[in-house]
Design a protein around this motif. Structure first.
Motif, PDB file in Angstrom:
ATOM      1  N   ASP A 103       0.809  -0.991   0.085  1.00  0.00           N
ATOM      2  CA  ASP A 103      -0.108  -0.009   0.230  1.00  0.00           C
ATOM      3  C   ASP A 103       0.710   1.345  -0.025  1.00  0.00           C
ATOM      4  O   ASP A 103       0.591   2.156   0.582  1.00  0.00           O
ATOM      5  CB  ASP A 103      -0.969  -0.086   1.125  1.00  0.00           C
ATOM      6  CG  ASP A 103      -2.222   1.024   1.128  1.00  0.00           C
ATOM      7  OD1 ASP A 103      -2.271   1.429   0.035  1.00  0.00           O
ATOM      8  OD2 ASP A 103      -2.913   0.922   2.041  1.00  0.00           O
ATOM      9  N   ASN A 140      -6.274  -0.421  -1.918  1.00  0.00           N
ATOM     10  CA  ASN A 140      -5.071   0.527  -1.401  1.00  0.00           C
ATOM     11  C   ASN A 140      -5.598   1.939  -1.050  1.00  0.00           C
ATOM     12  O   ASN A 140      -6.936   2.240  -1.441  1.00  0.00           O
ATOM     13  CB  ASN A 140      -3.918   0.382  -2.342  1.00  0.00           C
ATOM     14  CG  ASN A 140      -4.235   0.977  -3.699  1.00  0.00           C
ATOM     15  OD1 ASN A 140      -4.801   2.161  -4.119  1.00  0.00           O
ATOM     16  ND2 ASN A 140      -4.175   0.266  -4.665  1.00  0.00           N
ATOM     17  N   HIS A 141      -4.773   2.819  -0.840  1.00  0.00           N
ATOM     18  CA  HIS A 141      -4.878   4.107  -0.458  1.00  0.00           C
ATOM     19  C   HIS A 141      -4.269   5.215  -1.228  1.00  0.00           C
ATOM     20  O   HIS A 141      -4.031   6.458  -0.865  1.00  0.00           O
ATOM     21  CB  HIS A 141      -4.564   4.513   0.867  1.00  0.00           C
ATOM     22  CG  HIS A 141      -5.296   3.573   2.202  1.00  0.00           C
ATOM     23  ND1 HIS A 141      -5.013   2.429   2.595  1.00  0.00           N
ATOM     24  CD2 HIS A 141      -6.620   3.802   2.480  1.00  0.00           C
ATOM     25  CE1 HIS A 141      -5.864   1.781   3.364  1.00  0.00           C
ATOM     26  NE2 HIS A 141      -6.942   2.636   3.464  1.00  0.00           N
ATOM     27  N   PHE A 186      -9.134  -1.132   7.477  1.00  0.00           N
ATOM     28  CA  PHE A 186      -8.740  -0.694   6.276  1.00  0.00           C
ATOM     29  C   PHE A 186      -8.771   0.820   6.212  1.00  0.00           C
ATOM     30  O   PHE A 186      -8.230   1.613   5.488  1.00  0.00           O
ATOM     31  CB  PHE A 186      -9.314  -1.190   5.234  1.00  0.00           C
ATOM     32  CG  PHE A 186      -8.780  -0.935   3.747  1.00  0.00           C
ATOM     33  CD1 PHE A 186      -7.512  -1.327   3.468  1.00  0.00           C
ATOM     34  CD2 PHE A 186      -9.559  -0.134   3.002  1.00  0.00           C
ATOM     35  CE1 PHE A 186      -7.118  -0.910   2.010  1.00  0.00           C
ATOM     36  CE2 PHE A 186      -9.147   0.231   1.607  1.00  0.00           C
ATOM     37  CZ  PHE A 186      -7.979   0.002   1.291  1.00  0.00           C
ATOM     38  N   GLU A 187      -9.856   1.355   7.024  1.00  0.00           N
ATOM     39  CA  GLU A 187     -10.274   2.630   6.854  1.00  0.00           C
ATOM     40  C   GLU A 187      -9.460   3.636   7.965  1.00  0.00           C
ATOM     41  O   GLU A 187      -9.460   4.781   7.827  1.00  0.00           O
ATOM     42  CB  GLU A 187     -11.885   3.020   7.347  1.00  0.00           C
ATOM     43  CG  GLU A 187     -12.722   1.870   6.459  1.00  0.00           C
ATOM     44  CD  GLU A 187     -12.218   2.354   4.894  1.00  0.00           C
ATOM     45  OE1 GLU A 187     -12.290   3.770   4.467  1.00  0.00           O
ATOM     46  OE2 GLU A 187     -12.624   1.687   3.957  1.00  0.00           O
TER      47      GLU A 187
END
Length: 547
Positions: A103, A140-141, A186-187
């Motif tokens: 990520d 992903n971010h 995940f957030e």
């Protein structure tokens, strides 16, 4: 192999440790700073243990069963066996970094300099590259937007690895709590204020988060950790009297950025907005580049030789016509001690007059005289490091978080951790909201309020009689005058409820160790010297001198 007191075995070699020392600090001392890879550890922050890259194996006997533990926050245990680079640990570290890289922007990783980006450095240290990542691309971010709203700070959270270093720096170093983590799983994400932009948040631009960030996800407009400076020079900030050490990065004789060294005892990797970012004045277009001599009413540029000749001739002429006392010299507190010494030597020995002054006299002569009368010297009796050990702090006529931000942050941190704080000031300064006792007196009534505090300390029988009998003089006359005080009149003069003053006095006198801070709000008054003497009296009557 015989075990000795406070000894431990690192890779089966006996070494000695200090009580309370963590495994990581021991390994850095014995094996070198970069011997153990870390991502969430910073020397001026408390151990956190979020990345686990620093994990080691710890056993109770040589080649016996071991347990993997994060070395950053695990205390060294007497007689234990620590293994730092086993095959098991190598696999663990590589897998942790590999998961982080899934990520992380590939282009950025390729361009990152391992000397400037700690993630790249650790990845190379554990032997992994982007091409080694085994996991298929997934959520992903990497689409997070860059925040360029702030005058100094920048955030590209697509490169954030959730190490919490920025959040901890904002909390533990500056004490602003601007940065936090929101969401779960995940957030999970770093955010500013109430999910604001950097500009809309309460950020004070100290840059602690930028310096702590290992990847450049949070940086500044000068790219302080990733620029291409060719030289770094250690110097001391001259903005205030804290004396913060600064590392000035330069290229081709131009200042590129400024950072705060972690190994500086004064500021330990911390500095304020001015120290870190306010350096462009050095090359400002309006800065004087040469001496100016007034000719025909106009200031015109001159060479240094011309200027020196002009000054010398003028001084000689004035001295011959009017005598040396017609000349005076004024120096600056921003000069070094050596420069000020030479200035006064020049005025006294060469010119022949004692007309020498300095801006510090206006600000600090009441302190010097008041403390000289009380203690025989105008020097402080405490050091800033005592903030860590005191039980009570009294701040009067000073606004440390603005005037001396690094020391102010230390006072604020101590107050938030439970140290009693008394703030005496006409204004509701930032520290007032952290104070246990805020005495908002009328301007110019410091003497009356401190006399009230002394009155209540005597009334409650909280004097340190042993200290008074053995270390002070004139106490009997002093106490007679204190007992004569008209508390009704003092309350009316100061505008502060007597019960609040009494509570603050009891808190100060009852604390095992108390210290005080005063500033120009005390000294720049006609009664400044007397106020300083009363502050000294508070310390002496409670025995808060020399401890």
């Amino acid at each position: 192999m015989e075990k000795s007191v406070n000894s431990v075995f690192v890779n089966n070699e006996e070494v000695h440790f200090e009580q309370g020392q963590t495994i990581l600090s021991l390994l850095k001392k014995e094996l070198g700073e970069d011997s153990i890879p870390t991502l969430c550890d910073v020397s001026n922050l408390k151990p956190f243990g979020s990345c686990r890259v620093c994990s080691v194996e710890v056993g109770l006997e040589e080649d016996g069963p071991t347990k993997v533990q994060a070395s950053c926050h695990t205390p060294v245990m007497q007689g234990s066996h620590i293994y730092t680079h086993t095959e098991k640990l190598n696999r663990l570290r590589k897998n942790i970094v590999e998961l982080v890289l899934t990520d992380y922007p590939k282009e950025k990783f390729a361009a990152d300099n391992p000397k400037q980006n700690e993630l790249k450095k650790v990845a190379l240290q554990v032997g992994i590259d982007m091409s080694d990542v085994r996991y298929l691309p997934g959520a992903n971010h990497l689409d997070r937007q860059i925040d360029e709203s702030h005058p100094y700070m920048r955030a590209d959270l697509s490169a954030c690895i959730n190490c919490y270093r920025c959040i901890r720096a904002c909390d533990e170093v500056q004490g602003e709590f601007v940065l936090t983590m929101v969401g779960r799983g995940f957030e999970n994400a770093v955010t500013m204020g109430m999910n604001d932009s950097f500009k809309e948040s309460d950020c004070v631009s100290c840059g602690a988060c930028s310096q702590a960030c290992p990847t450049g996800a949070i940086t500044d407009v000068f790219d302080s950790k990733t620029n291409d400076a060719t030289e770094v020079t250690r110097t001391i900030c001259t903005y205030c009297g804290v004396g913060c050490n600064l590392d000035v990065a330069t290229k081709e004789d131009q200042i590129i950025s400024i950072t705060a060294p972690y190994d500086a005892e004064v500021n330990e990797g911390h500095t304020c907005l001015k120290g870190r970012y306010a350096f462009k004045f050095y090359d400002h277009p309006e800065r004087l580049r040469s001496p100016l001599i007034r000719k025909d009413g106009q200031l015109t540029e001159a060479s240094w030789d011309e200027a020196y000749d002009y000054i010398i001739n003028k001084i000689k002429l004035i001295r011959e016509d009017f005598g040396p006392n017609a000349i005076a010299g004024i120096s600056s507190a921003r000069c070094t001690n050596e420069e000020n010494y030479l200035m006064q030597k020049f005025i006294r020995a060469v010119v022949g007059t004692n007309n020498i002054d300095c801006c510090a006299r206006v600000c600090h002569s009441p302190t010097a005289l008041g403390m000289q009368r009380a203690f025989g010297t105008g020097a402080a009796t405490n050091s800033v490091i005592d903030i860590k050990y005191t039980d009570c702090m009294m701040v009067i006529g000073a606004n440390p978080t603005v005037a001396h931000p690094v020391t102010g942050a230390k006072i604020k941190q101590a107050a938030m951790k439970g140290t009693t704080l008394i703030v005496i000031d006409p204004r509701e300064i930032e520290l007032a909201k952290y104070a246990d006792h805020f005495l908002q007196l009328r301007p110019g009534t410091n003497v009356a309020l401190l006399n009230m505090m002394l009155y209540y300390i005597v009334e409650e029988g909280l004097e340190d009689k042993n200290f008074i009998d053995n270390r002070t003089e004139g106490y009997d006359d002093f106490i007679k005058n204190i007992k004569k005080l008209d508390i009704d009149a003092m309350e009316s003069i100061t505008g502060v409820d007597r019960n609040k003053v009494r509570a603050a006095a009891i808190a100060y006198a009852s604390a095992p160790n108390a210290m005080s801070f005063h500033g120009l709000g005390v000294t720049e008054h006609s009664q400044g010297t007397f106020t300083v003497q009363l502050i000294a009296d508070l310390a002496m009557i409670t025995g808060n001198i020399g401890r």
